[in-house]
Design an enzyme around this catalytic site. Structure first.
Site, PDB file in Angstrom:
ATOM      1  CE  LYS A  80     -32.713  39.049 -84.166  1.00 20.51           C
ATOM      2  NZ  LYS A  80     -33.592  38.831 -85.297  1.00 20.51           N
ATOM      3  CG  ASN A  81     -30.122  38.363 -86.918  1.00 22.31           C
ATOM      4  OD1 ASN A  81     -31.075  37.850 -86.331  1.00 22.31           O
ATOM      5  ND2 ASN A  81     -30.227  39.501 -87.584  1.00 22.31           N
ATOM      6  NE  ARG A 140     -38.734  35.194 -93.327  1.00 23.10           N
ATOM      7  CZ  ARG A 140     -39.482  34.759 -94.322  1.00 23.10           C
ATOM      8  NH1 ARG A 140     -40.781  34.827 -94.250  1.00 23.10           N
ATOM      9  NH2 ARG A 140     -38.925  34.267 -95.411  1.00 23.10           N
ATOM     10  NE  ARG A 176     -37.482  38.336 -94.162  1.00 26.75           N
ATOM     11  CZ  ARG A 176     -37.102  38.390 -92.876  1.00 26.75           C
ATOM     12  NH1 ARG A 176     -37.942  38.799 -91.953  1.00 26.75           N
ATOM     13  NH2 ARG A 176     -35.876  38.038 -92.541  1.00 26.75           N
ATOM     14  CB  ILE A 235     -32.309  44.507 -98.290  1.00 23.16           C
ATOM     15  CG1 ILE A 235     -30.869  44.800 -98.744  1.00 23.16           C
ATOM     16  CG2 ILE A 235     -32.462  43.048 -97.858  1.00 23.16           C
ATOM     17  CD1 ILE A 235     -29.795  44.528 -97.757  1.00 23.16           C
ATOM     18  NE  ARG A 248     -39.562  37.735 -83.459  1.00 26.84           N
ATOM     19  CZ  ARG A 248     -39.833  37.427 -84.708  1.00 26.84           C
ATOM     20  NH1 ARG A 248     -40.874  37.964 -85.302  1.00 26.84           N
ATOM     21  NH2 ARG A 248     -39.067  36.593 -85.384  1.00 26.84           N
TER      22      ARG A 248
END
Ligand code: EPZ
Length: 422
Positions: free
Chosen positions: A22-23, A92, A121, A331, A401
């Site tokens: 996905k990313n 985002r 973020r 993170i 998602r």
């Protein structure tokens, strides 16, 4: 709203095939608008975020077809340079069109993404990067408004307060394709998804080197690709890791196919420490669960460190360990939302700032739990698979998602999981 109903206690076994990342898919879809040639992307996961990104590029002027994980994008002309709030607020990663629009049109107006369940973020590094390339950037009524007469290659440091940034590295890479001369990104993120985007850009004819290291050099210039560009997205390392933990937590025996084991060395190491038996092959991992589950200490870090996107799933596993474990999340500031829900299932977790202390318990018991974000949802499903009785995981739209056919894949492995309307 949909929820999952899981009857726990079933050992998973069999074969699962991993979907595309996905990313990687999200920035690569955005990068497709850099060219007026037809782009065909294979292995695109059929997940909600991908549909949102498709909606966005269609709004910008792309003609898109998506069928059986193959996505065709054709953008002869950019019709709009605006990424509106009603799309960006859903996801985002919509901000990836900022870099692409600046490169192609020298202007963009992208809604600021706003808050997020896993913590603040900021996008300061994205803005720093495009300014350095020669963009004038203003924030107007919640939008980043960027324009430039001419982008110029430059040396940019993208070190943020929390280290490297995947999103800023990719956005600046995309913008730099439209700059004159060479752009050097220092403190670039090294994640495999950054490398995937760079490889896609190479297919478009862009000169780019160093992706996968902390320094990336991009030579700007028009995409020199021929009529049609074809690219295959890498397997999703987080989906791979999630199924690996699913096998470990259920004492399972699962063959995970179509994956890239070398993208998961930190995860495999930690799973081995917990006692799981893991066989690594070329594009395949076999994970056999084992008892007792050994406790361990996890320190989240940018790639090749242990991924933040895998800590929630490990929290479910470590809840059942034979001692005390810790997870230090370095993170994101608020990424332990799953801990409270896990505690409702009987886990013993205390949060001390950025560290979760997990005292292993003998068993978890099913109840109603609420998903708060994508990976927290996965964590609760994994806990439900191992728990006694029925677990109801609510608000699974978060999970939809980013995981393709999650419950179907789990059912194929023998899990008792079904989706129902609340
Ligand atoms: C990407 O988010 C992923 N999302 C996230 O996956 C993942 O958790 C994250 O990288 C870290 O690996 C996508 O790829 C779409 P970052 P991104 O910029 O790019 C700070 C999932 O579950 N930062 O690398 O937004 C930031 O606040 C998700 O699939 C700044 O300070 O993450 C964070 O502390 C969720 N200023 C750190 O850097 C900036 O301008 C790393 O964030 C940008 C980021």
């Amino acid at each position: 709203m949909d929820r999952f109903v899981i009857e726990g206690g079933k050992r998973l076994s069999g074969v699962v095939e991993i979907s595309g990342a996905k990313n990687s898919a999200l920035p690569i879809i955005a990068a497709s608008i850099l060219t007026d040639k037809r782009v065909i992307i294979e292995n695109v996961p059929d997940v909600m975020d991908v549909h949102t990104m498709i909606q966005l590029v269609e709004y910008l002027g792309s003609v898109v077809k998506f069928k059986r994980n193959i996505l065709e994008i054709y953008t002869p002309k950019i019709k709009r340079i605006i990424a509106p709030y009603n799309i960006v607020r859903k996801m985002r990663a919509s901000y990836y069109v900022l870099g692409a629009l600046i490169a192609r049109e020298k202007k963009a107006k992208v809604s600021l993404p706003g808050g997020c369940a896993i913590g603040p973020r900021p996008v300061d590094l994205h803005i720093k990067g495009i300014k350095a390339l020669g963009c004038d950037v203003d924030i107007e009524q919640g939008y980043i408004v960027a324009k430039s007469k001419k982008l110029k290659g430059v040396e940019i440091n993208l070190q943020g307060a929390k280290g490297t940034s995947v999103g800023a590295t990719i956005n600046v890479m995309l913008a730099a394709t439209g700059a004159e001369g060479v752009t050097t990104i220092n403190f670039a993120a090294c994640e495999p998804e950054v490398v995937d985007v760079a490889n896609f850009l190479k297919k478009l004819g862009i000169e780019i080197e160093g992706a996968g290291t902390n320094q990336i050099k991009i030579t700007g210039g028009n995409c020199s690709c021929s009529e049609e560009v074809r690219y295959r997205i890498i397997p999703d390392r987080i989906e791979t890791g999630t199924f690996a933990v699913a096998s470990a937590i259920t004492m399972g025996d699962v063959e995970i196919k179509n994956c890239e084991p070398h993208h998961l060395t930190a995860v495999i190491d930690k799973l081995r420490e917990t006692g799981a038996v893991i066989e690594v092959k070329d594009k395949e991992i076999i994970v056999r669960g084992n008892r007792p589950i050994n406790p361990t200490d996890i320190f989240v870090a940018p790639y090749p460190g242990f991924p933040t996107d895998m800590q929630a799933q490990f929290m479910a596993l470590l809840s059942l360990a034979s001692g005390t474990s810790t997870i230090k999340e370095t993170i994101f500031e608020n990424r332990f939302m799953q801990a409270v829900e896990l505690s409702r299932m009987g886990a013993n977790i205390t949060l001390e700032g950025d560290t979760a202390v997990i005292k292993g318990v003998k068993s978890l018991s099913g109840t109603y739990v609420m998903a708060s974000d994508l990976r927290a949802s996965a964590c609760l499903v994994l806990a439900g698979l191992a728990a006694k009785g029925k677990t109801y995981v609510r608000r699974i739209y978060h999970l939809d998602r980013g995981y393709e056919k999650f419950e179907k894949k789990l059912r194929k492995l023998g899990a008792r999981i079904r989706r129902e309307k609340e």
